[in-house]
Design an enzyme around this catalytic site. Structure first.
Site, PDB file in Angstrom:
ATOM      1  N   ASN A 167       0.870  -1.181   0.000  1.00 14.65           N
ATOM      2  CA  ASN A 167       0.000   0.000   0.000  1.00 14.65           C
ATOM      3  C   ASN A 167       0.904   1.227   0.000  1.00 14.65           C
ATOM      4  OD1 ASN A 167      -1.798   2.044   0.476  1.00 14.65           O
ATOM      5  ND2 ASN A 167      -2.407   1.350   2.534  1.00 14.65           N
TER       6      ASN A 167
ATOM      7  N   LYS B   2       0.122   4.277  -0.293  1.00 10.23           N
ATOM      8  CA  LYS B   2      -0.510   5.473   0.304  1.00 10.23           C
ATOM      9  C   LYS B   2      -0.261   6.681  -0.606  1.00 10.23           C
ATOM     10  CE  LYS B   2      -0.107   3.207   4.752  1.00 10.23           C
ATOM     11  NZ  LYS B   2       0.042   3.298   6.197  1.00 10.23           N
TER      12      LYS B   2
ATOM     13  N   HIS C  16      -9.408   1.112   5.071  1.00  9.42           N
ATOM     14  CA  HIS C  16      -8.123   1.308   5.760  1.00  9.42           C
ATOM     15  C   HIS C  16      -8.339   2.279   6.924  1.00  9.42           C
ATOM     16  CE1 HIS C  16      -4.000   2.463   6.570  1.00  9.42           C
ATOM     17  NE2 HIS C  16      -3.626   1.378   5.918  1.00  9.42           N
TER      18      HIS C  16
ATOM     19  N   GLU D   3      -6.700   4.680   7.881  1.00 11.87           N
ATOM     20  CA  GLU D   3      -6.481   6.091   7.527  1.00 11.87           C
ATOM     21  C   GLU D   3      -7.703   6.676   6.829  1.00 11.87           C
ATOM     22  OE1 GLU D   3      -2.757   5.411   5.560  1.00 11.87           O
ATOM     23  OE2 GLU D   3      -1.819   4.987   7.490  1.00 11.87           O
TER      24      GLU D   3
ATOM     25  N   GLU E 211      -5.031  -4.793  10.677  1.00 12.91           N
ATOM     26  CA  GLU E 211      -3.995  -3.783  10.837  1.00 12.91           C
ATOM     27  C   GLU E 211      -4.236  -3.020  12.134  1.00 12.91           C
ATOM     28  OE1 GLU E 211      -2.166  -2.624   6.757  1.00 12.91           O
ATOM     29  OE2 GLU E 211      -3.854  -1.313   7.152  1.00 12.91           O
TER      30      GLU E 211
ATOM     31  N   GLY F 214       2.900   2.449  10.723  1.00 15.07           N
ATOM     32  CA  GLY F 214       3.848   3.546  10.553  1.00 15.07           C
ATOM     33  C   GLY F 214       4.571   3.941  11.827  1.00 15.07           C
TER      34      GLY F 214
ATOM     35  N   SER G 226       3.826  -2.040  10.253  1.00 19.34           N
ATOM     36  CA  SER G 226       5.281  -2.085  10.422  1.00 19.34           C
ATOM     37  C   SER G 226       5.889  -3.443  10.053  1.00 19.34           C
ATOM     38  CB  SER G 226       5.671  -1.680  11.856  1.00 19.34           C
ATOM     39  OG  SER G 226       5.252  -0.345  12.120  1.00 19.34           O
TER      40      SER G 226
HETATM   41  P1  13P Z   1       3.270   0.450   7.634  1.00 22.41           P
HETATM   42  O1  13P Z   1       3.794  -0.821   7.022  1.00 22.41           O
HETATM   43  O2  13P Z   1       3.995   1.674   7.136  1.00 22.41           O
HETATM   44  O3  13P Z   1       3.191   0.380   9.116  1.00 22.41           O
HETATM   45  O4  13P Z   1       1.767   0.629   7.100  1.00 22.41           O
HETATM   46  C1  13P Z   1       0.888  -0.436   7.186  1.00 22.41           C
HETATM   47  C2  13P Z   1      -0.319  -0.095   6.429  1.00 22.41           C
HETATM   48  O5  13P Z   1      -1.063   0.800   6.789  1.00 22.41           O
HETATM   49  C3  13P Z   1      -0.593  -0.865   5.202  1.00 22.41           C
HETATM   50  O6  13P Z   1      -1.882  -0.640   4.739  1.00 22.41           O
END
Ligand code: 13P
Length: 249
Positions: free
Chosen positions: A9, A11, A95, A97, A167, A173, A212
């Site tokens: 992903n 983003k 997601h 976010e 997640e 992150g 992560s």
């Molecule tokens: P990270 O791998 O940067 O923690 O992000 C995970 C994520 O949100 C994948 O959709």
């Protein structure tokens, strides 16, 4: 047997020139592991270009979101059909976010999942608890509610085509990964929850872990019986790291 899926992903990262460099790095690197389905999810404007690059390769294309609507006066939105025309096969939905910054609800995620499946896209439906919710021992209540909400009213054949991603919000992150045991416990809970509605779906629906994931922790996470792949953010932006995760399968 459930397929193992390693999805990146990206983003809000990846102009067309950056997309070119990253996908070239994956194609040149040792990213063709027969044990894994590899998916990259660049931002919308890069999808068409990415499609040209991955056509005929082992890499499949995903989008990071889509509208629940087919067409009409919905400024800024992108439909499932539009995604299909640029070669997209997977779409990340719900997601954290999107839930956090765009107020997406379980109901909306459900509408999007139905629209994706009706069009022939494979939804990767995300669930996960915040740190406050985990500390209050509400993880199962939260992810169970998100799962039920997102999957409400799906037909069994649609459910069996779907992909889930656990997640934990506090692991995204932050560099804090759930331990393999913590992740496995939630994955097992989600699989049991699926089994309550449809035991066959519980057998075939892949549940990916995200938060992560890195080359150094991927193998241990992916060795858990109910972890069927990874949804990778930051480490999917470096070809070498993403290849390392693919090869941890
Ligand atoms: P990270 O791998 O940067 O923690 O992000 C995970 C994520 O949100 C994948 O959709």
């Amino acid at each position: 047997m459930r397929p193992v899926i390693i999805a990146g992903n990206w983003k809000l990262n990846g102009t067309i020139p950056e997309t070119e460099v990253l996908i070239k790095g994956l194609l040149d690197g040792d990213s063709n592991n027969e044990a894994a389905t590899v998916v990259v999810c660049p931002p919308y404007p890069s999808l068409s270009y990415a499609h040209q690059m991955v056509t005929g390769t082992h890499i499949a294309l995903g989008a990071q979101d889509m509208s629940q609507h087919d067409k009409g006066a919905y400024t800024g939105e992108v439909s499932a059909e539009m995604l299909l025309t640029v070669g997209v096969r997977y779409v990340i939905l719900g997601h954290s976010e999107r839930r956090q910054h765009h107020a997406e609800t379980d109901q909306l995620v459900n509408a999007k999942a139905k629209a994706a499946l009706a069009a022939g896209l494979i939804p990767i439906i995300c669930v996960g608890e915040t740190l406050t919710e985990r500390e209050a021992e509400r993880t199962e209540e939260v992810v169970g509610g998100q799962l039920d909400g997102a999957l409400a009213g799906l037909m069994t054949d649609q459910l069996r085509l779907s992909v889930l991603a656990y997640e934990p919000v506090w692991a995204i992150g932050t560099g804090k990964t759930a331990t393999p045991e913590m992740a496995q416990a939630v994955h097992r809970f989600l699989r049991n929850r699926l089994a309550q509605n449809d035991p066959a779906a519980a057998e075939v629906v892949p549940i990916l872990y995200g938060g992560s994931v890195k080359p150094g922790n991927a193998h241990e996470l992916l060795s858990q019986p109910d972890i069927d792949g990874a949804l990778v953010g930051g480490a999917s932006l470096k070809a070498e790291d993403f290849v390392g995760i693919i090869n941890a399968v």
